[in-house]
Scaffold this active site. Sequence first.
Site, PDB file in Angstrom:
ATOM      1  N   HIS A 107       0.838  -1.196   0.000  1.00 22.28           N
ATOM      2  CA  HIS A 107       0.000   0.000   0.000  1.00 22.28           C
ATOM      3  C   HIS A 107       0.873   1.247   0.000  1.00 22.28           C
ATOM      4  CE1 HIS A 107       0.581  -1.278   4.192  1.00 22.28           C
ATOM      5  NE2 HIS A 107       0.391  -0.025   4.576  1.00 22.28           N
ATOM      6  N   HIS A 109       0.933   5.253   0.895  1.00 23.09           N
ATOM      7  CA  HIS A 109       0.313   6.301   1.702  1.00 23.09           C
ATOM      8  C   HIS A 109       0.458   7.625   0.955  1.00 23.09           C
ATOM      9  CE1 HIS A 109       0.258   4.007   5.597  1.00 23.09           C
ATOM     10  NE2 HIS A 109       1.243   3.357   4.983  1.00 23.09           N
TER      11      HIS A 109
END
Length: 121
Positions: A107, A109
Amino acid sequence: LSDVDGAGPATIFDKLLSGEWPSEKIYEDDMAFAFRDVAPQAPTHILVIPKNRDGLVSLSKAREDQKALLGHLMYVAQEIGTKECPKGFRIVINDGVEGAQSVFHLHLHILGGRQMKWPPG
């Protein structure tokens, strides 16, 4: 979604992608899903994830055949960052234990809405 990719058990992101848990969706296409972080570390904190983990538990586990997906995730992140944080933003990818990774599904950010500091941590 689960351990089908052989990369470990299902994560919280699998529950978000399946709709089992709610999320504040910002963006979705056939490859990527972006949503607001439930514990934001900046006024704007959005996560961008691949919809199909396919063994991509961390950046250091990326395969050569995933280069297009990685580029797509970065492109999506900059599109969202530019829209949500017109004065600037930071993209962060935590990798592994010492990189402070807590969810083992790659992921990105997107952090913004305030002046970032350097060094980051």
